[in-house]
Design an enzyme around this catalytic site. Structure first.
Site, PDB file in Angstrom:
ATOM      1  N   ARG A 219      80.738 -17.286  57.448  1.00 48.01           N
ATOM      2  CA  ARG A 219      81.839 -16.090  58.607  1.00 48.01           C
ATOM      3  C   ARG A 219      83.509 -15.913  57.497  1.00 48.01           C
ATOM      4  O   ARG A 219      83.667 -16.595  57.019  1.00 48.01           O
ATOM      5  CB  ARG A 219      82.912 -16.604  58.953  1.00 48.01           C
ATOM      6  CG  ARG A 219      81.545 -18.104  60.568  1.00 48.01           C
ATOM      7  CD  ARG A 219      81.159 -16.874  61.385  1.00 48.01           C
ATOM      8  NE  ARG A 219      80.340 -17.693  62.945  1.00 48.01           N
ATOM      9  CZ  ARG A 219      80.040 -17.743  63.569  1.00 48.01           C
ATOM     10  NH1 ARG A 219      81.497 -17.649  63.884  1.00 48.01           N
ATOM     11  NH2 ARG A 219      79.285 -17.853  64.263  1.00 48.01           N
ATOM     12  N   GLU A 221      86.263 -15.107  57.436  1.00 46.02           N
ATOM     13  CA  GLU A 221      87.215 -15.718  58.414  1.00 46.02           C
ATOM     14  C   GLU A 221      88.280 -15.482  57.941  1.00 46.02           C
ATOM     15  O   GLU A 221      88.621 -15.260  56.576  1.00 46.02           O
ATOM     16  CB  GLU A 221      87.789 -17.502  58.253  1.00 46.02           C
ATOM     17  CG  GLU A 221      86.550 -18.116  59.048  1.00 46.02           C
ATOM     18  CD  GLU A 221      86.413 -17.571  60.925  1.00 46.02           C
ATOM     19  OE1 GLU A 221      87.338 -16.732  61.325  1.00 46.02           O
ATOM     20  OE2 GLU A 221      85.638 -17.951  61.370  1.00 46.02           O
ATOM     21  N   ARG A 227      90.300 -26.062  60.101  1.00 46.38           N
ATOM     22  CA  ARG A 227      89.654 -26.253  60.949  1.00 46.38           C
ATOM     23  C   ARG A 227      88.390 -25.022  60.604  1.00 46.38           C
ATOM     24  O   ARG A 227      87.197 -25.260  61.416  1.00 46.38           O
ATOM     25  CB  ARG A 227      90.160 -25.813  62.504  1.00 46.38           C
ATOM     26  CG  ARG A 227      91.076 -26.680  63.206  1.00 46.38           C
ATOM     27  CD  ARG A 227      91.408 -26.277  64.536  1.00 46.38           C
ATOM     28  NE  ARG A 227      91.992 -24.885  64.308  1.00 46.38           N
ATOM     29  CZ  ARG A 227      92.453 -24.519  64.576  1.00 46.38           C
ATOM     30  NH1 ARG A 227      93.996 -25.659  64.107  1.00 46.38           N
ATOM     31  NH2 ARG A 227      93.497 -23.627  64.579  1.00 46.38           N
ATOM     32  N   HIS A 228      88.981 -24.207  59.492  1.00 46.42           N
ATOM     33  CA  HIS A 228      88.027 -23.006  59.660  1.00 46.42           C
ATOM     34  C   HIS A 228      87.467 -22.822  57.756  1.00 46.42           C
ATOM     35  O   HIS A 228      88.109 -22.832  57.470  1.00 46.42           O
ATOM     36  CB  HIS A 228      88.641 -21.641  59.909  1.00 46.42           C
ATOM     37  CG  HIS A 228      88.876 -21.292  61.279  1.00 46.42           C
ATOM     38  ND1 HIS A 228      90.401 -21.946  61.828  1.00 46.42           N
ATOM     39  CD2 HIS A 228      87.855 -21.033  62.056  1.00 46.42           C
ATOM     40  CE1 HIS A 228      89.999 -21.364  62.871  1.00 46.42           C
ATOM     41  NE2 HIS A 228      88.465 -20.640  63.581  1.00 46.42           N
ATOM     42  N   GLU A 360      86.970 -26.724  69.621  1.00 48.69           N
ATOM     43  CA  GLU A 360      85.940 -25.981  69.717  1.00 48.69           C
ATOM     44  C   GLU A 360      85.007 -27.086  68.585  1.00 48.69           C
ATOM     45  O   GLU A 360      85.395 -26.370  67.828  1.00 48.69           O
ATOM     46  CB  GLU A 360      86.327 -24.348  69.716  1.00 48.69           C
ATOM     47  CG  GLU A 360      84.557 -23.646  70.505  1.00 48.69           C
ATOM     48  CD  GLU A 360      84.776 -23.047  70.058  1.00 48.69           C
ATOM     49  OE1 GLU A 360      85.885 -21.485  70.529  1.00 48.69           O
ATOM     50  OE2 GLU A 360      83.088 -21.783  69.203  1.00 48.69           O
ATOM     51  N   SER A 363      79.949 -23.449  71.179  1.00 51.73           N
ATOM     52  CA  SER A 363      79.897 -22.558  72.143  1.00 51.73           C
ATOM     53  C   SER A 363      78.031 -21.795  72.487  1.00 51.73           C
ATOM     54  O   SER A 363      77.442 -22.252  71.597  1.00 51.73           O
ATOM     55  CB  SER A 363      80.321 -21.452  72.009  1.00 51.73           C
ATOM     56  OG  SER A 363      80.204 -20.302  71.042  1.00 51.73           O
ATOM     57  N   ARG A 411      82.917 -29.528  61.995  1.00 51.19           N
ATOM     58  CA  ARG A 411      83.956 -29.963  63.523  1.00 51.19           C
ATOM     59  C   ARG A 411      83.053 -30.813  64.467  1.00 51.19           C
ATOM     60  O   ARG A 411      84.086 -31.786  64.559  1.00 51.19           O
ATOM     61  CB  ARG A 411      83.869 -28.588  64.133  1.00 51.19           C
ATOM     62  CG  ARG A 411      84.256 -27.089  63.562  1.00 51.19           C
ATOM     63  CD  ARG A 411      85.472 -26.983  64.330  1.00 51.19           C
ATOM     64  NE  ARG A 411      85.823 -25.652  63.408  1.00 51.19           N
ATOM     65  CZ  ARG A 411      86.295 -24.953  64.297  1.00 51.19           C
ATOM     66  NH1 ARG A 411      85.956 -24.286  65.842  1.00 51.19           N
ATOM     67  NH2 ARG A 411      86.783 -23.973  64.011  1.00 51.19           N
TER      68      ARG A 411
END
Ligand code: AMO
Length: 437
Positions: A219, A221, A227-228, A360, A363, A411
């Site tokens: 990603r 980002e 968190r990323h 999160e 998903s 995560r």
């Protein structure tokens, strides 16, 4: 360098127990610490699976060996031949009394932290020499837990008739929206690093019905947060003849299984990290997006219906909802094109995020299984259906209803060990400012 035959390992540290008392063993590893106490020298030797105490007595050990042992620096890689003794005071209740020593290598310098230090240099500094940072038993414990988490996920899914798949990481079009893609030159064409195995796992669910992939996703980002990352390990699951309710049940069962397994199998690592895991309480709480939206409105937090919740909004939700919970039924507009709108209200989708407090973790949702609807959803999201022809053409041949989720392994690890920075649970993190080591 060829390893001399007599310096081949006979036992791993973990295999040396008091039942071997009196036996002669050869152990290999790295010196964690050297301590001289009068006529005694104690060395803590670490190998790939733990530690063992090595003891030398000045009056029993040949003097050139004793002198060499007391001079050894931590981070020396050595072999020791000796006799196993059960000693109550020794770590693990057992030690090896030295008879012979072989030094494979000695360090040119010592790292800027002790192996058992409580106060450490910043994570950034430690990451510069990550493989050395990982020599600290505490740092290693994190990745032994991560290994066990992976093992548990695999056995959980395989026991339920899932098969493990591997899909391309060099791809021709976005799956999760265009912005976060890493472009690359693929011979003379533009290609991208995969953001997710999404479309491949969906296609394969029409064949094997229950598939999973554990692999890297990329990603680009724009966020610089704890968190990323730009490269993570994603646990992707897809199930045919299932809807979002089924895969939420599967996901919570899987988390419960993983945590139970860690409690059973990794007490040493958990103790070293001072982590007290508690059995999860299933089923996890489920709140709809609208319920969360109304709670936030009542709290005076700015939220715009149809958008993802901001970091602040998630923090507030996390204060109310401790532990694991699902936010379900997201506005269709906030979810990717492959997520299925509800049959009776197309503004809301059959989707969910799994949260832990404000973080999160995963998903997922029910997927669109009709080709026409998929084309419509692509267009609605400003994507060109032509670029997805390779995917859409499969739908011409029929597609079962299916659902799935993607779980961020790092995560989940943050939650398990209580880490505040995702880099702590990633061997070699990649982010905007880090491309080495
Ligand atoms: P999503 O984009 O929400 O869904 O990603 C799934 C999970 O991956 C983790 N994650 C990240 N972790 C750290 N750094 C990042 N940059 C990052 N990006 C994602 C999160 C997130 O919940 N295809 C869908 C899944 C599906 O529907 O099956 C997807 O990729 O924990």
């Amino acid at each position: 360098m060829t390893i001399p035959l007599e310096w081949r390992r006979s036992h791993l540290s973990r295999e040396i127990t008091s039942s071997l008392s009196g036996s002669r063993v050869v152990v290999l590893g790295m010196v964690l610490s050297v301590r001289r106490q009068g006529g005694l020298c104690f060395i803590i030797l670490q190998d790939g699976c733990g530690i063992i105490q090595i003891t030398a007595h000045k009056d029993k050990t040949p003097s050139q060996i004793f002198d060499k042992l007391v001079e050894l620096m931590p981070h020396s890689y050595i072999g020791v031949k000796g006799v196993v003794k059960a000693i109550e005071k020794a770590p693990r209740g057992v030690e090896v009394e030295v008879e012979d020593l072989y030094v494979f290598s000695e360090p040119k310098k010592l790292p800027p932290f002790e192996m058992f230090a409580k106060t450490l240099p910043s994570l950034d500094k430690r990451l510069e020499i990550r493989a050395v940072d990982l020599r600290r038993p505490q740092s290693q414990a994190i990745f032994k837990l991560k290994h066990q988490v992976l093992q548990s996920i695999r056995s959980f899914l395989v026991e339920r008739n899932f098969i493990e798949i591997n899909t391309p990481k060099i791809i021709g079009s976005a799956t999760e929206g265009g912005a976060a893609l890493f472009p690359l030159l693929y011979y003379d064409k533009e290609a991208f690093l995969a953001q997710s195995p999404q479309l491949y796992k969906e296609q394969l669910s029409s064949v094997f019905e229950r598939v999973f992939e554990i692999g890297p996703v990329f990603r680009a980002e724009k966020f610089k947060t704890p968190r990323h990352l730009s490269e993570i390990t994603s646990v992707d699951v897809e199930v045919a003849f299932a809807d979002y309710g089924d895969v939420m049940n599967l996901l919570e069962e899987m988390i419960d299984y993983v945590i139970g397994n860690l409690m059973d199998k990794c007490s040493e690592e958990l103790q070293l990290l001072e982590v007290k895991l508690e059995k999860t309480k299933t089923p996890f709480k489920r709140i709809t997006y609208d319920e969360a939206y109304n709670v936030l409105k009542d709290l005076g937090v700015e939220v715009s219906w149809g958008e993802d919740f901001s970091t602040l909004a998630l923090k507030r939700l996390g204060r109310i909802n401790r532990g694991f919970y699902f936010i379900t039924d997201w506005p269709t507009i906030s979810k990717p094109f492959y997520i299925k709108p509800k049959d009776d209200n197309s503004e809301i989708s059959e989707s969910f995020d799994l949260m832990y407090g404000s973080l999160e973790l995963s998903s997922g949702g029910s997927r669109v299984s009709s080709r026409d609807l998929l084309v419509k959803r692509l267009k609605q999201q400003g994507l060109n259906p032509k670029l997805f022809d390779y995917h859409l053409r499969i739908y011409d041949y029929g597609m079962p209803p299916h659902a799935g989720f993607g779980l961020g392994l790092e995560r989940l690890m943050m939650v398990i060990i209580g880490a505040s920075n995702i880099r702590e649970v990633t061997l070699f993190p990649r982010d905007q400012s880090r491309l080495t080591p």
